[in-house]
Write a protein that holds these residues in place. Sequence first.
Motif, short mmCIF file in Angstrom:
data_model
loop_
_atom_site.label_atom_id
_atom_site.label_comp_id
_atom_site.label_asym_id
_atom_site.label_seq_id
_atom_site.Cartn_x
_atom_site.Cartn_y
_atom_site.Cartn_z
N TRP A 14 0.82 -1.23 0.05
CA TRP A 14 0.01 0.13 -0.13
C TRP A 14 0.80 1.09 0.13
CZ3 TRP A 14 -4.57 1.79 -1.39
CH2 TRP A 14 -4.73 2.90 -0.92
N PRO A 15 1.96 1.40 0.68
CA PRO A 15 2.60 2.57 0.86
C PRO A 15 3.07 3.07 -0.65
CG PRO A 15 3.40 1.45 2.47
CD PRO A 15 2.55 0.33 1.93
N GLU A 16 3.49 2.08 -1.45
CA GLU A 16 3.61 2.19 -3.01
C GLU A 16 2.62 2.87 -3.83
OE1 GLU A 16 6.51 -0.79 -4.79
OE2 GLU A 16 6.21 -1.76 -2.96
N ILE A 17 1.67 2.38 -3.50
CA ILE A 17 0.48 2.77 -4.20
C ILE A 17 -0.08 3.95 -3.89
CG2 ILE A 17 -2.13 2.31 -4.29
CD1 ILE A 17 -1.60 -0.79 -4.05
N SER A 18 -0.20 4.50 -2.53
CA SER A 18 -0.25 5.50 -1.92
C SER A 18 0.45 6.83 -2.40
CB SER A 18 -0.12 5.73 -0.51
OG SER A 18 -0.31 6.89 0.05
N THR A 19 1.92 6.32 -2.55
CA THR A 19 2.85 7.27 -3.27
C THR A 19 2.51 7.68 -4.42
OG1 THR A 19 4.58 6.75 -1.49
CG2 THR A 19 5.35 7.61 -3.67
N ALA A 20 2.06 6.81 -5.32
CA ALA A 20 1.96 7.03 -6.72
C ALA A 20 0.81 7.95 -6.76
CB ALA A 20 1.67 5.76 -7.47
N ILE A 21 -0.27 7.79 -6.00
CA ILE A 21 -1.23 8.54 -6.03
C ILE A 21 -1.04 10.11 -5.65
CG2 ILE A 21 -3.49 8.94 -5.14
CD1 ILE A 21 -4.16 6.00 -4.95
N SER A 22 -0.47 10.29 -4.53
CA SER A 22 0.16 11.69 -4.04
C SER A 22 1.10 12.32 -4.91
CB SER A 22 0.49 11.51 -2.79
OG SER A 22 1.65 10.95 -2.49
N VAL A 23 1.87 11.40 -5.76
CA VAL A 23 3.03 12.00 -6.53
C VAL A 23 2.04 12.77 -7.77
CG1 VAL A 23 4.63 11.64 -8.32
CG2 VAL A 23 4.77 10.96 -6.16
N ALA A 24 1.28 11.95 -8.48
CA ALA A 24 0.16 12.41 -9.28
C ALA A 24 -0.54 13.67 -9.09
CB ALA A 24 -0.99 11.29 -9.78
N GLU A 25 -0.82 13.70 -7.75
CA GLU A 25 -1.60 14.95 -7.35
C GLU A 25 -0.84 16.05 -7.55
OE1 GLU A 25 -4.97 15.51 -3.75
OE2 GLU A 25 -3.04 14.58 -3.20
N HIS A 26 0.34 15.93 -7.05
CA HIS A 26 1.40 17.19 -6.93
C HIS A 26 1.63 17.53 -8.24
CE1 HIS A 26 3.53 18.21 -3.03
NE2 HIS A 26 2.45 17.78 -2.62
N GLU A 27 2.02 16.65 -9.10
CA GLU A 27 2.45 16.95 -10.66
C GLU A 27 1.17 17.82 -11.23
OE1 GLU A 27 5.08 12.90 -11.74
OE2 GLU A 27 2.73 12.81 -12.12
N VAL A 28 -0.18 17.31 -11.04
CA VAL A 28 -1.32 18.25 -11.54
C VAL A 28 -1.43 19.56 -11.03
CG1 VAL A 28 -3.66 18.14 -11.77
CG2 VAL A 28 -2.31 16.13 -12.21
N PHE A 29 -1.29 19.69 -9.62
CA PHE A 29 -1.39 20.69 -8.78
C PHE A 29 -0.34 21.90 -9.01
CE2 PHE A 29 -4.61 18.57 -5.60
CZ PHE A 29 -5.39 18.41 -6.67
N THR A 30 1.01 21.44 -9.26
CA THR A 30 2.03 22.31 -9.52
C THR A 30 2.03 22.82 -10.90
OG1 THR A 30 3.38 20.42 -9.92
CG2 THR A 30 3.18 21.51 -7.55
N GLY A 31 1.03 21.95 -11.83
CA GLY A 31 1.22 22.28 -13.39
C GLY A 31 2.10 21.51 -14.05
N SER A 32 2.76 20.57 -13.53
CA SER A 32 3.97 19.98 -14.35
C SER A 32 3.35 18.85 -15.29
CB SER A 32 5.09 19.27 -13.41
OG SER A 32 4.30 18.25 -12.64
N LYS A 33 2.07 18.60 -15.07
CA LYS A 33 1.43 17.31 -15.93
C LYS A 33 -0.09 17.70 -15.81
CE LYS A 33 4.61 13.42 -15.82
NZ LYS A 33 4.45 11.99 -15.27
N ASP A 34 -0.76 17.33 -16.96
CA ASP A 34 -2.15 17.52 -17.05
C ASP A 34 -2.52 16.19 -16.09
OD1 ASP A 34 -2.71 15.10 -18.88
OD2 ASP A 34 -1.65 16.33 -20.17
#
Length: 411
Positions: A374-394
């Motif tokens: 689960w920690p790896e799954i959770s990290t993948a989700i929170s990383v995606a969230e950061h990428e979107v909210f910081t504008g680095s990815k759609d």
Amino acid sequence: MKKLLTLALALCLVLSMVAVPAMAEEKVVLELWHYFGTDYENSDGSVFLRDVARYNEMQDKVQINASYVAREDLLKQYTMGALSGELPDIGMIDNPDMASYIQMGVFADITDQLNAWGQLDQFFVGPLNSCTQEGRIYGLPHNSNCLTLFYDKDMLAAAGVEVPTNWTELREAAKALSDPAQNRYGLAISAVKNEEGCFQFMPWFISAGGKLEELNGEGCVEAMDYLNTLIQDGSMAKDIINFTQGDANNQFISGNAAMQVNGPWNVASILELAPEKNWGVALMPKADDGVYASVLGGENFGPTVGCKDLDAAVEFLTWLMSKEVSADFCEVGGKFSPRADSTESKEIWTTDPVFSVFAEMMQYAMPRGPHPRWPEISTAISVAEHEVFTGSKDAQSALDAAAATVSAILG
């Protein structure tokens, strides 16, 4: 003469018993690690420490020494301790993480002791499953919680908006309540790059029909785009990427956020730090064509493989998670008991205007995992969230990457 000899021997025996005092049984000292906060009088940590002190005072065989360790540091210590053997006797852990650390060899199997206790049938299946792997039990759930919407009644009234029930209403309300120039925002959430950020994102995509197994599907992408729109509109602060749930609550307390998504453990802090605040809670707004959704939170405790006295540890844990102690802790600490009989023993969850809403929201709360990775799954989700909210990815690109990581894990 024979009587005198017998009397003399008896006297010697008595004197020897007096002269050699009985050896006092040595007290067992067990080290316990937790990450409950103790910032205010009735915080979950303050209530928990009062429970520990009460246990230490009520018996003289076991001394529980409870030490605070920040959550991220705690997980690192468990990981290192799995190799070095340097572990506490009893450890606390977020319920979705437990499967990973059971597999890592951190927690001890206490199935037989708990079966002998005879009260496992009182625990709700979901929380107890988070302590279980391949039919064996490695701890007990201590509390449960979920997320819902907090709102400032006065701020909503001044803006002329109703409590939102769906995403369209929430967007309109948050926009009307925001004034970025004055550092006031309609909504605050936690989007920090760790388990808290993942925890807070899950209700949104579940409401929109998204699934963990399809993170790049329509529902998850819609949820991510929706939250990002609130940031771009100025309805949420860009700083939410750094907000813990405690930070979001502080924004709400200070009046910098008219609404927040948070859990019942923050109720006591609002009452203590902002006693004049006029506020309430409501079910989390759902996607316009979606369903109500929340996510199951809570902590577990378990003896570690390094525990110096497993029976003593289990005796403490079964006391801590007994019907009365569990009900009292959850009532004051702002949580929900994982025991059915504890929940039924208090009226607060049916009559209190705040906790009754959380109780209703609990029926929509979905678990995280359990999964050993689960920690790896959770990290993948929170990383995606950061990428979107910081504008680095759609949203689609970020969630495509997260989905690839999670799909490889889930198989």
